[in-house]
Design a protein around this motif. Sequence first.
Motif, PDB file in Angstrom:
ATOM      1  N   ALA A 287       0.828  -1.216   0.000  1.00 15.89           N
ATOM      2  CA  ALA A 287       0.000   0.000   0.000  1.00 15.89           C
ATOM      3  C   ALA A 287       0.859   1.261   0.000  1.00 15.89           C
ATOM      4  O   ALA A 287       0.503   2.278   0.604  1.00 15.89           O
ATOM      5  CB  ALA A 287      -0.972  -0.006   1.181  1.00 15.89           C
ATOM      6  N   GLY A 288       1.998   1.192  -0.685  1.00 22.30           N
ATOM      7  CA  GLY A 288       2.885   2.353  -0.791  1.00 22.30           C
ATOM      8  C   GLY A 288       3.696   2.645   0.446  1.00 22.30           C
ATOM      9  O   GLY A 288       4.420   3.644   0.494  1.00 22.30           O
ATOM     10  N   GLN A 289       3.611   1.781   1.454  1.00 28.14           N
ATOM     11  CA  GLN A 289       4.295   2.023   2.727  1.00 28.14           C
ATOM     12  C   GLN A 289       5.670   1.368   2.713  1.00 28.14           C
ATOM     13  O   GLN A 289       5.945   0.420   3.447  1.00 28.14           O
ATOM     14  CB  GLN A 289       3.434   1.478   3.872  1.00 28.14           C
ATOM     15  N   ILE A 290       6.528   1.912   1.874  1.00 23.92           N
ATOM     16  CA  ILE A 290       7.867   1.367   1.726  1.00 23.92           C
ATOM     17  C   ILE A 290       8.788   2.515   1.357  1.00 23.92           C
ATOM     18  O   ILE A 290       8.439   3.373   0.539  1.00 23.92           O
ATOM     19  CB  ILE A 290       7.893   0.233   0.671  1.00 23.92           C
ATOM     20  N   CYS A 291       9.962   2.554   1.973  1.00 21.13           N
ATOM     21  CA  CYS A 291      10.819   3.735   1.855  1.00 21.13           C
ATOM     22  C   CYS A 291      11.286   3.989   0.429  1.00 21.13           C
ATOM     23  O   CYS A 291      11.457   5.136   0.019  1.00 21.13           O
ATOM     24  CB  CYS A 291      12.026   3.609   2.791  1.00 21.13           C
ATOM     25  N   MET A 292      11.481   2.899  -0.360  1.00 14.62           N
ATOM     26  CA  MET A 292      11.950   3.101  -1.731  1.00 14.62           C
ATOM     27  C   MET A 292      10.813   3.067  -2.742  1.00 14.62           C
ATOM     28  O   MET A 292      11.038   2.854  -3.936  1.00 14.62           O
ATOM     29  CB  MET A 292      13.031   2.087  -2.094  1.00 14.62           C
ATOM     30  N   ALA A 293       9.582   3.298  -2.296  1.00 10.54           N
ATOM     31  CA  ALA A 293       8.437   3.318  -3.207  1.00 10.54           C
ATOM     32  C   ALA A 293       8.693   4.257  -4.376  1.00 10.54           C
ATOM     33  O   ALA A 293       9.217   5.361  -4.203  1.00 10.54           O
ATOM     34  CB  ALA A 293       7.183   3.764  -2.456  1.00 10.54           C
ATOM     35  N   GLY A 294       8.319   3.809  -5.569  1.00 10.71           N
ATOM     36  CA  GLY A 294       8.454   4.669  -6.744  1.00 10.71           C
ATOM     37  C   GLY A 294       7.299   5.649  -6.792  1.00 10.71           C
ATOM     38  O   GLY A 294       6.392   5.547  -7.624  1.00 10.71           O
ATOM     39  N   SER A 295       7.331   6.641  -5.921  1.00  8.50           N
ATOM     40  CA  SER A 295       6.179   7.523  -5.713  1.00  8.50           C
ATOM     41  C   SER A 295       6.112   8.695  -6.684  1.00  8.50           C
ATOM     42  O   SER A 295       5.116   9.418  -6.711  1.00  8.50           O
ATOM     43  CB  SER A 295       6.185   8.051  -4.271  1.00  8.50           C
ATOM     44  N   ARG A 296       7.190   8.878  -7.471  1.00  7.40           N
ATOM     45  CA  ARG A 296       7.156   9.892  -8.534  1.00  7.40           C
ATOM     46  C   ARG A 296       7.344   9.199  -9.876  1.00  7.40           C
ATOM     47  O   ARG A 296       8.238   8.364 -10.031  1.00  7.40           O
ATOM     48  CB  ARG A 296       8.273  10.924  -8.352  1.00  7.40           C
ATOM     49  N   LEU A 297       6.521   9.552 -10.846  1.00  9.31           N
ATOM     50  CA  LEU A 297       6.669   9.057 -12.207  1.00  9.31           C
ATOM     51  C   LEU A 297       7.030  10.229 -13.105  1.00  9.31           C
ATOM     52  O   LEU A 297       6.244  11.165 -13.252  1.00  9.31           O
ATOM     53  CB  LEU A 297       5.383   8.399 -12.699  1.00  9.31           C
ATOM     54  N   LEU A 298       8.226  10.174 -13.682  1.00  8.75           N
ATOM     55  CA  LEU A 298       8.674  11.171 -14.654  1.00  8.75           C
ATOM     56  C   LEU A 298       8.662  10.495 -16.011  1.00  8.75           C
ATOM     57  O   LEU A 298       9.425   9.565 -16.261  1.00  8.75           O
ATOM     58  CB  LEU A 298      10.083  11.667 -14.303  1.00  8.75           C
ATOM     59  N   VAL A 299       7.791  10.952 -16.899  1.00  5.12           N
ATOM     60  CA  VAL A 299       7.578  10.259 -18.170  1.00  5.12           C
ATOM     61  C   VAL A 299       7.746  11.225 -19.342  1.00  5.12           C
ATOM     62  O   VAL A 299       7.329  12.388 -19.272  1.00  5.12           O
ATOM     63  CB  VAL A 299       6.186   9.592 -18.187  1.00  5.12           C
ATOM     64  N   HIS A 300       8.381  10.758 -20.404  1.00  3.65           N
ATOM     65  CA  HIS A 300       8.571  11.600 -21.579  1.00  3.65           C
ATOM     66  C   HIS A 300       7.216  12.007 -22.149  1.00  3.65           C
ATOM     67  O   HIS A 300       6.294  11.203 -22.235  1.00  3.65           O
ATOM     68  CB  HIS A 300       9.395  10.868 -22.642  1.00  3.65           C
ATOM     69  N   GLU A 301       7.107  13.273 -22.529  1.00  2.50           N
ATOM     70  CA  GLU A 301       5.826  13.835 -22.943  1.00  2.50           C
ATOM     71  C   GLU A 301       5.200  13.095 -24.125  1.00  2.50           C
ATOM     72  O   GLU A 301       3.968  13.034 -24.249  1.00  2.50           O
ATOM     73  CB  GLU A 301       5.990  15.324 -23.275  1.00  2.50           C
ATOM     74  N   SER A 403      10.665  16.749 -21.434  1.00  3.60           N
ATOM     75  CA  SER A 403      10.856  16.763 -22.888  1.00  3.60           C
ATOM     76  C   SER A 403      12.259  16.389 -23.316  1.00  3.60           C
ATOM     77  O   SER A 403      12.490  16.110 -24.495  1.00  3.60           O
ATOM     78  CB  SER A 403      10.512  18.154 -23.447  1.00  3.60           C
ATOM     79  N   SER A 404      13.220  16.382 -22.374  1.00  4.61           N
ATOM     80  CA  SER A 404      14.604  16.077 -22.733  1.00  4.61           C
ATOM     81  C   SER A 404      15.282  15.322 -21.596  1.00  4.61           C
ATOM     82  O   SER A 404      14.807  15.333 -20.448  1.00  4.61           O
ATOM     83  CB  SER A 404      15.384  17.358 -23.016  1.00  4.61           C
ATOM     84  N   GLU A 405      16.399  14.678 -21.919  1.00  6.26           N
ATOM     85  CA  GLU A 405      17.155  13.959 -20.899  1.00  6.26           C
ATOM     86  C   GLU A 405      17.643  14.898 -19.807  1.00  6.26           C
ATOM     87  O   GLU A 405      17.619  14.554 -18.620  1.00  6.26           O
ATOM     88  CB  GLU A 405      18.337  13.245 -21.548  1.00  6.26           C
ATOM     89  N   GLU A 406      18.080  16.088 -20.217  1.00  7.12           N
ATOM     90  CA  GLU A 406      18.586  17.055 -19.236  1.00  7.12           C
ATOM     91  C   GLU A 406      17.486  17.478 -18.263  1.00  7.12           C
ATOM     92  O   GLU A 406      17.712  17.591 -17.048  1.00  7.12           O
ATOM     93  CB  GLU A 406      19.143  18.292 -19.955  1.00  7.12           C
ATOM     94  N   GLU A 407      16.281  17.687 -18.795  1.00  5.73           N
ATOM     95  CA  GLU A 407      15.162  18.060 -17.932  1.00  5.73           C
ATOM     96  C   GLU A 407      14.788  16.908 -17.001  1.00  5.73           C
ATOM     97  O   GLU A 407      14.504  17.107 -15.823  1.00  5.73           O
ATOM     98  CB  GLU A 407      13.956  18.456 -18.781  1.00  5.73           C
ATOM     99  N   ALA A 408      14.819  15.686 -17.517  1.00  2.00           N
ATOM    100  CA  ALA A 408      14.490  14.513 -16.700  1.00  2.00           C
ATOM    101  C   ALA A 408      15.458  14.372 -15.538  1.00  2.00           C
ATOM    102  O   ALA A 408      15.048  14.082 -14.404  1.00  2.00           O
ATOM    103  CB  ALA A 408      14.527  13.258 -17.569  1.00  2.00           C
ATOM    104  N   LEU A 409      16.754  14.572 -15.797  1.00  2.00           N
ATOM    105  CA  LEU A 409      17.753  14.465 -14.736  1.00  2.00           C
ATOM    106  C   LEU A 409      17.550  15.548 -13.685  1.00  2.00           C
ATOM    107  O   LEU A 409      17.619  15.271 -12.480  1.00  2.00           O
ATOM    108  CB  LEU A 409      19.162  14.547 -15.335  1.00  2.00           C
TER     109      LEU A 409
END
Length: 488
Positions: A287-301, A403-409
Motif C-alpha cells: 500500500a505504498g508504505q515502503i521507503c523506496m516506493a516509486g512515488s514519482r513518475l517522470l515520463v517523456h511527454e 521533454s529532454s534527458e537534461e530536464e528529466a535528470l
Amino acid sequence: MAFVTEQKPAVYFNYVGGEWTESSSGERLESFNPATGEMVGSAQNSTVTDVEQAIDMVHSTFQKSDWGYNPKRRYEALLGFAQKIEENLERLAAVLTREQGKTIKESRQELAGCVDTLKYFAGAARTVFGRSIQLEPNNFGVIAKEPIGVVGIISPWNWPALLMIRELAPALAAGNAVLVKPASLTPAISVELFKLIDQVPQFTKGIVSIVTGPGRSIGAAMGTSKKIDMISFTGDTSTGKTIMELATSNIKKLALELGGKSPNVVFADANLDKAIPLIGRSIFISAGQICMAGSRLLVHESIKGEVISRLKQYAEQLRIGNGLSESTDMGPVVSQSQLDLVAEYCEIGRREGTIITGGHRLSGGDFDRGYFFAPTIIDELPSQCRVVREEIFGPVLAVQSFSSEEEALAMANDTDFGLSAGVWTNDLNRAMRMSKGIKAGTVWINTYNKNFPEAEFGGYKQSGLGRTRGIDGLMEYCETKHIHFEVD
C-alpha cells in the motif's frame, strides 16, 4: 473478504538477559489488524527504567563474553536463526500479515528476505577483515576491524521483520551486542522472531535483547545512553534528525536509513510491457508504505498519455482486501492516522492537480472494518506541490512529464531525498549517464526494487547516513583500529 480469525490475542514479553520479562509499568501495548480491527496481541509498554536495565544487561554481557571474538560461534548462531525462520515461515507470515496488513504473499517474501540476509551475514561473520601495512623499514601497521560494542536498533513498522533483521544480522556478525526497540505498531512479529533466537543455543545469553514500548521515551533513552555505542535507525527523516541530536550525548556512531521520494524515469524508447507492471508494483506494494516506493513518475511527454492510461488500468485491476487472502494484491494502510494522512495529501492533489484514479478511502462491506485506500494516480501537479515533494507513505503516485534527458535528470534530482530511482530506456549510453547523474544510493535500470543482501543500500541527502547490506553494511558495525609495531 471476511477474515475474522477469532484467534486469541497473544501476550508478548521483553527479552532481556536471555529471559522473558514484564515491564515495570504493568501496562500493555496493543497491536491490531488494520484490515479487520481485531486485536493481534499485546506487548510490554516499557518504561525508561526497563530500557536502562536492558542496556546495562547487554553492556555487561558484551564485556564478559567472547562473542565479539568468536566468529565461528556468530556464524553458527546466525545460520541457526535463519533455519528457525525457514521452519516457521508460514506461521510467521500469518502473524506479519495480521499485524501489519500487507498481503500474505508479501509477508512470505519479506521473511524469505530475512532468511537470505541471515545466511549471507552468517558467512560474513567469518570474514571480518583488516589489512597490514609496511610503514617504514622498522615500522609495521595492522589495521584491525573490531566490534563497536553495544548497538541500539530502532526498527520501523512497514517491513518490521526484514528491516529489523537487515540491521540485526550485520551488527551481530561484526561481533556487537544488540538491543532492539521495534515499532509500537508491530511488536508481535518482532518478538515472535526473538522467540526463535531464544531457541538457538549458539547465541550467548544476553548478547541480544528486545524491549517494546513508545519511541518517544525508550527510544530517546537509547539515544542518550552512554553505554550504547551506536544507534541504527530506520524510519522517517524528521525522527532521524531527532536521533542525530540525541546521539550527541556521547557522539555515537549512527546508521540512518530515512525517507524517500523516488522517481521512475520513463523515456520514449522504454519497454512499456515490462515497465508498467513494475512501476505499478513499485508504488502499490505494501500500500505504498515502503521507503523506496516509486512515488514519482517522470515520463517523456511523447508517451505520457499511453503510460498514464496503462497505469490507470493496472491500478484499477488490483484486488484490494484482507492480506490473508491469497488473491489479494494490496492490503490496507497500517492505521487510522496513516489513512487520514494519505487522504489529506489526496485532497491537496485534487486542488492542485488532476486525480486520474483513486483518491479516496474504500468503503462498504468489509472495507468499513479496516483502513483501505484506493490506489491513486495524480497528474498535472506543479513541481512545488507537497504531493510531489513530500513522502506520503501511501498508495499515491505523482506524475510529471519531461521533454529532454537534461530536464528529466534535473527533475529526478529536484528533491530533498536520494534513496533510490528507476530508469527505463533501451539506450545504454543514456542509462549510464542517468545512473551517474541521479543523486541516489540505488539506481535500477529497466527494473525496480531488486534488493540483495550482498549489494549495498542507503541514501544520499536527507535519505540517510551510511550503508546497509553488503561489505559496507558489515563494516558499518565495526570500529577501525591501527595497531603499530616498531621492531628493534
